[in-house]
Design an enzyme around this catalytic site. Structure first.
Site, PDB file in Angstrom:
ATOM      1  N   PHE A  34     -29.498 -16.854  87.172  1.00 53.91           N
ATOM      2  CA  PHE A  34     -28.876 -18.020  87.828  1.00 53.91           C
ATOM      3  C   PHE A  34     -29.875 -18.642  88.802  1.00 53.91           C
ATOM      4  O   PHE A  34     -30.048 -19.844  88.864  1.00 53.91           O
ATOM      5  CB  PHE A  34     -27.669 -17.623  88.680  1.00 53.91           C
ATOM      6  CG  PHE A  34     -26.416 -17.297  87.920  1.00 53.91           C
ATOM      7  CD1 PHE A  34     -26.210 -17.701  86.609  1.00 53.91           C
ATOM      8  CD2 PHE A  34     -25.397 -16.590  88.551  1.00 53.91           C
ATOM      9  CE1 PHE A  34     -25.043 -17.404  85.937  1.00 53.91           C
ATOM     10  CE2 PHE A  34     -24.218 -16.283  87.887  1.00 53.91           C
ATOM     11  CZ  PHE A  34     -24.047 -16.686  86.579  1.00 53.91           C
ATOM     12  N   SER A  50     -13.231 -21.054 101.229  1.00 55.12           N
ATOM     13  CA  SER A  50     -12.781 -21.641  99.965  1.00 55.12           C
ATOM     14  C   SER A  50     -13.398 -20.809  98.849  1.00 55.12           C
ATOM     15  O   SER A  50     -14.393 -20.115  99.068  1.00 55.12           O
ATOM     16  CB  SER A  50     -13.187 -23.114  99.870  1.00 55.12           C
ATOM     17  OG  SER A  50     -14.571 -23.263 100.099  1.00 55.12           O
ATOM     18  N   GLU A 105     -14.501 -20.523  94.589  1.00 56.12           N
ATOM     19  CA  GLU A 105     -14.749 -21.234  93.323  1.00 56.12           C
ATOM     20  C   GLU A 105     -14.403 -20.318  92.147  1.00 56.12           C
ATOM     21  O   GLU A 105     -14.747 -19.141  92.138  1.00 56.12           O
ATOM     22  CB  GLU A 105     -16.225 -21.637  93.248  1.00 56.12           C
ATOM     23  CG  GLU A 105     -16.546 -22.388  91.968  1.00 56.12           C
ATOM     24  CD  GLU A 105     -17.999 -22.812  91.895  1.00 56.12           C
ATOM     25  OE1 GLU A 105     -18.423 -23.637  92.718  1.00 56.12           O
ATOM     26  OE2 GLU A 105     -18.714 -22.290  91.014  1.00 56.12           O
ATOM     27  N   ASP A 140     -26.110 -30.844  84.736  1.00 50.63           N
ATOM     28  CA  ASP A 140     -27.445 -30.592  84.161  1.00 50.63           C
ATOM     29  C   ASP A 140     -27.684 -31.498  82.959  1.00 50.63           C
ATOM     30  O   ASP A 140     -26.740 -31.838  82.250  1.00 50.63           O
ATOM     31  CB  ASP A 140     -27.540 -29.130  83.692  1.00 50.63           C
ATOM     32  CG  ASP A 140     -27.610 -28.171  84.863  1.00 50.63           C
ATOM     33  OD1 ASP A 140     -28.030 -28.609  85.946  1.00 50.63           O
ATOM     34  OD2 ASP A 140     -27.233 -27.004  84.684  1.00 50.63           O
ATOM     35  N   HIS A 148     -17.944 -21.071 101.401  1.00 47.81           N
ATOM     36  CA  HIS A 148     -17.447 -21.262 100.039  1.00 47.81           C
ATOM     37  C   HIS A 148     -17.968 -20.090  99.213  1.00 47.81           C
ATOM     38  O   HIS A 148     -19.175 -19.846  99.177  1.00 47.81           O
ATOM     39  CB  HIS A 148     -17.986 -22.591  99.483  1.00 47.81           C
ATOM     40  CG  HIS A 148     -17.474 -22.936  98.125  1.00 47.81           C
ATOM     41  ND1 HIS A 148     -16.199 -23.426  97.903  1.00 47.81           N
ATOM     42  CD2 HIS A 148     -18.052 -22.870  96.894  1.00 47.81           C
ATOM     43  CE1 HIS A 148     -16.027 -23.658  96.612  1.00 47.81           C
ATOM     44  NE2 HIS A 148     -17.134 -23.319  95.982  1.00 47.81           N
TER      45      HIS A 148
HETATM   46  C1  LIG Z   1     -21.482 -26.486  94.746  1.00 47.28           C
HETATM   47  C2  LIG Z   1     -21.970 -26.732  93.339  1.00 47.28           C
HETATM   48  C3  LIG Z   1     -21.055 -26.831  92.298  1.00 47.28           C
HETATM   49  C4  LIG Z   1     -21.474 -27.082  90.985  1.00 47.28           C
HETATM   50  N1  LIG Z   1     -20.534 -27.171  89.989  1.00 47.28           N
HETATM   51  C5  LIG Z   1     -20.919 -27.469  88.729  1.00 47.28           C
HETATM   52  C6  LIG Z   1     -19.951 -27.646  87.675  1.00 47.28           C
HETATM   53  O1  LIG Z   1     -18.745 -27.480  87.885  1.00 47.28           O
HETATM   54  N2  LIG Z   1     -20.401 -27.966  86.446  1.00 47.28           N
HETATM   55  C7  LIG Z   1     -21.742 -28.150  86.179  1.00 47.28           C
HETATM   56  O2  LIG Z   1     -22.079 -28.462  85.023  1.00 47.28           O
HETATM   57  N3  LIG Z   1     -22.678 -27.985  87.146  1.00 47.28           N
HETATM   58  C8  LIG Z   1     -22.303 -27.656  88.415  1.00 47.28           C
HETATM   59  N4  LIG Z   1     -23.252 -27.522  89.401  1.00 47.28           N
HETATM   60  C9  LIG Z   1     -24.685 -27.651  89.053  1.00 47.28           C
HETATM   61  C10 LIG Z   1     -25.150 -29.119  89.071  1.00 47.28           C
HETATM   62  O3  LIG Z   1     -24.442 -29.854  88.103  1.00 47.28           O
HETATM   63  C11 LIG Z   1     -26.626 -29.132  88.744  1.00 47.28           C
HETATM   64  O4  LIG Z   1     -27.381 -28.569  89.777  1.00 47.28           O
HETATM   65  C12 LIG Z   1     -27.196 -30.489  88.357  1.00 47.28           C
HETATM   66  O5  LIG Z   1     -28.499 -30.302  87.820  1.00 47.28           O
HETATM   67  C13 LIG Z   1     -27.306 -31.473  89.492  1.00 47.28           C
HETATM   68  O6  LIG Z   1     -26.096 -32.057  89.801  1.00 47.28           O
HETATM   69  P1  LIG Z   1     -25.855 -32.576  91.316  1.00 47.28           P
HETATM   70  O7  LIG Z   1     -24.623 -33.346  91.396  1.00 47.28           O
HETATM   71  O8  LIG Z   1     -26.037 -31.446  92.210  1.00 47.28           O
HETATM   72  O9  LIG Z   1     -27.090 -33.583  91.376  1.00 47.28           O
HETATM   73  P2  LIG Z   1     -27.551 -34.639  92.445  1.00 47.28           P
HETATM   74  O10 LIG Z   1     -27.134 -34.260  93.816  1.00 47.28           O
HETATM   75  O11 LIG Z   1     -27.194 -35.972  91.935  1.00 47.28           O
HETATM   76  O12 LIG Z   1     -29.103 -34.473  92.267  1.00 47.28           O
HETATM   77  C14 LIG Z   1     -29.767 -33.263  92.623  1.00 47.28           C
HETATM   78  C15 LIG Z   1     -31.191 -33.588  92.988  1.00 47.28           C
HETATM   79  O13 LIG Z   1     -31.941 -33.885  91.826  1.00 47.28           O
HETATM   80  C16 LIG Z   1     -32.786 -34.980  92.080  1.00 47.28           C
HETATM   81  N5  LIG Z   1     -32.584 -35.960  91.032  1.00 47.28           N
HETATM   82  C17 LIG Z   1     -31.401 -36.378  90.547  1.00 47.28           C
HETATM   83  N6  LIG Z   1     -31.587 -37.251  89.542  1.00 47.28           N
HETATM   84  C18 LIG Z   1     -32.933 -37.373  89.411  1.00 47.28           C
HETATM   85  C19 LIG Z   1     -33.752 -38.116  88.544  1.00 47.28           C
HETATM   86  N7  LIG Z   1     -33.245 -38.909  87.605  1.00 47.28           N
HETATM   87  N8  LIG Z   1     -35.097 -37.982  88.697  1.00 47.28           N
HETATM   88  C20 LIG Z   1     -35.635 -37.163  89.652  1.00 47.28           C
HETATM   89  N9  LIG Z   1     -34.884 -36.440  90.491  1.00 47.28           N
HETATM   90  C21 LIG Z   1     -33.555 -36.545  90.380  1.00 47.28           C
HETATM   91  C22 LIG Z   1     -32.426 -35.587  93.408  1.00 47.28           C
HETATM   92  O14 LIG Z   1     -33.481 -35.402  94.327  1.00 47.28           O
HETATM   93  C23 LIG Z   1     -31.235 -34.800  93.865  1.00 47.28           C
HETATM   94  O15 LIG Z   1     -31.301 -34.424  95.181  1.00 47.28           O
HETATM   95  C24 LIG Z   1     -22.867 -27.242  90.720  1.00 47.28           C
HETATM   96  C25 LIG Z   1     -23.800 -27.125  91.759  1.00 47.28           C
HETATM   97  C26 LIG Z   1     -23.370 -26.872  93.063  1.00 47.28           C
HETATM   98  C27 LIG Z   1     -24.383 -26.727  94.172  1.00 47.28           C
END
Ligand SMILES: Cc1cc2nc3c(=O)[nH]c(=O)nc-3n(C[C@H](O)[C@H](O)[C@H](O)COP(=O)(O)OP(=O)(O)OC[C@H]3O[C@@H](n4cnc5c(N)ncnc54)[C@H](O)[C@@H]3O)c2cc1C
Length: 301
Positions: free
Chosen positions: A224, A20, A22, A114, A274
């Protein structure tokens, strides 16, 4: 085993390898042209899906939609739209989910995103927003029968106190309905396999698809990686040492590095990949070729 030593025994084959890609939504006409050249070059490889990112804080909302709509209208590809829950109310996010659903999107990559002040700042969900990625996955599943992929961090998310806390979050996302995780990029395959062992030991059985970042620009990759909490090993820096002004050689090295990494993953049983394409097709196309993935006419864009 380190990903530095390529083995000759890899058994790549189009039959069992699934890829896949991105892409990010373009800002200018020129970037749009580059993106579509990349999509047209990669589409005949019949990817499992192509994903389109969502800019920090929802900043590319309209452009992500436009790109996904165009993929649906002009290609036979299956788009996966990224969606984050930063800086938006539940009602706003739910509207985006409904709009994706109405446009024909059947796959969302659900992310927290983020913090608005950047990584390092404590994440505070908006009072009427989704609390985290697991909450968002549950929200998507309440609204639509849409496939949901989520993130995974073999080297730990920078916010996370421990790998265990990260895996707890992954478990919560899976329990909420996610059926695939895509990893942050990594350069040492051992990080991925150690993480995979811990994820499986925690009773998580969804595919954990390695996210592969071809190193098109080493300086940018280091930036990055610093933000993503990914290690840049010394051997990788050494390979790009002295090549800042030599783009042609950098590209050859980048192809060799990515080839070693994916062929080692294949040797160790990985079948799904991916690619973070950065909207560029050439390196990704070459790596897919090495994996035995060849063009099929049916999927041509
Ligand atoms: C495959 C992939 C695609 C992505 N695509 C995008 C995108 O399109 N746009 C974008 O803006 N970003 C993107 N990101 C980056 C991502 O948004 C950031 O890494 C963000 O900081 C975390 O989002 P998440 O959904 O991975 O977090 P989550 O999986 O919800 O959390 C990540 C980790 O942070 C810790 N955590 C979460 N919340 C808290 C808290 N309140 N206190 C303490 N610890 C906490 C947890 O341990 C968790 O495991 C992508 C990342 C990946 C790996």
């Amino acid at each position: 085993m380190s990903n530095r030593s390529t083995t000759a025994s890899h058994s790549a084959g189009a039959g069992r390898i699934r890829v896949s890609f991105e892409f990010f939504p373009p800002k200018t006409e020129e970037m749009e042209k580059n993106l579509w050249e990349a999509i047209r070059r990669l589409a005949p490889l019949a990817p499992n899906f192509v994903s389109v990112t969502y800019g920090a804080g929802g900043s590319t909302r309209e452009r992500t939609h436009a790109t996904v709509r165009r993929i649906l209208a002009e290609t036979a590809l299956t788009p996966a739209a990224h969606l984050t829950c930063v800086a938006a109310t539940r009602a706003e996010i739910d509207d985006v989910i409904r709009a994706y659903q109405a446009a024909g999107v059947r796959h969302i990559v659900a992310l927290r995103g983020d913090p608005t002040g950047g990584l390092g700042e404590r994440y505070t969900p908006p009072p009427d927003g989704y609390r985290n990625a697991a909450d968002l996955v549950a929200g998507i599943k309440r609204i639509a029968d849409i496939e949901v992929s989520v993130s995974a961090y073999p080297e730990k998310h920078p916010d996370s106190p421990s790998v265990e806390a990260d895996i707890d979050m992954l478990k919560a996302k899976v329990d909420a309905g996610a059926t695939r995780a895509i990893t942050q990029f990594f350069f040492e395959n051992d990080h991925y396999f150690r993480y995979l062992d811990r994820v499986r030991a925690r009773g998580i059985h969804i595919p954990i698809v390695p996210g592969i970042l071809p190193v098109l620009n080493f300086k940018q990759t280091k930036n990055f990686a610093a933000r993503a909490g990914a290690t840049v090993p010394a051997w990788l820096a050494e390979r790009f040492d002295g090549l800042d002004e030599d783009a042609a050689t950098r590209k050859l090295i980048a192809a060799a590095v990515a080839a070693e990494q994916v062929l080692d993953l294949v040797d160790r049983g990985v079948t799904d990949f991916h690619f973070y394409s950065m909207n560029r097709a050439d390196l990704v196309y070459a790596i897919c070729h090495l994996l035995g993935v060849r063009p099929t006419c049916k999927e041509a864009a």
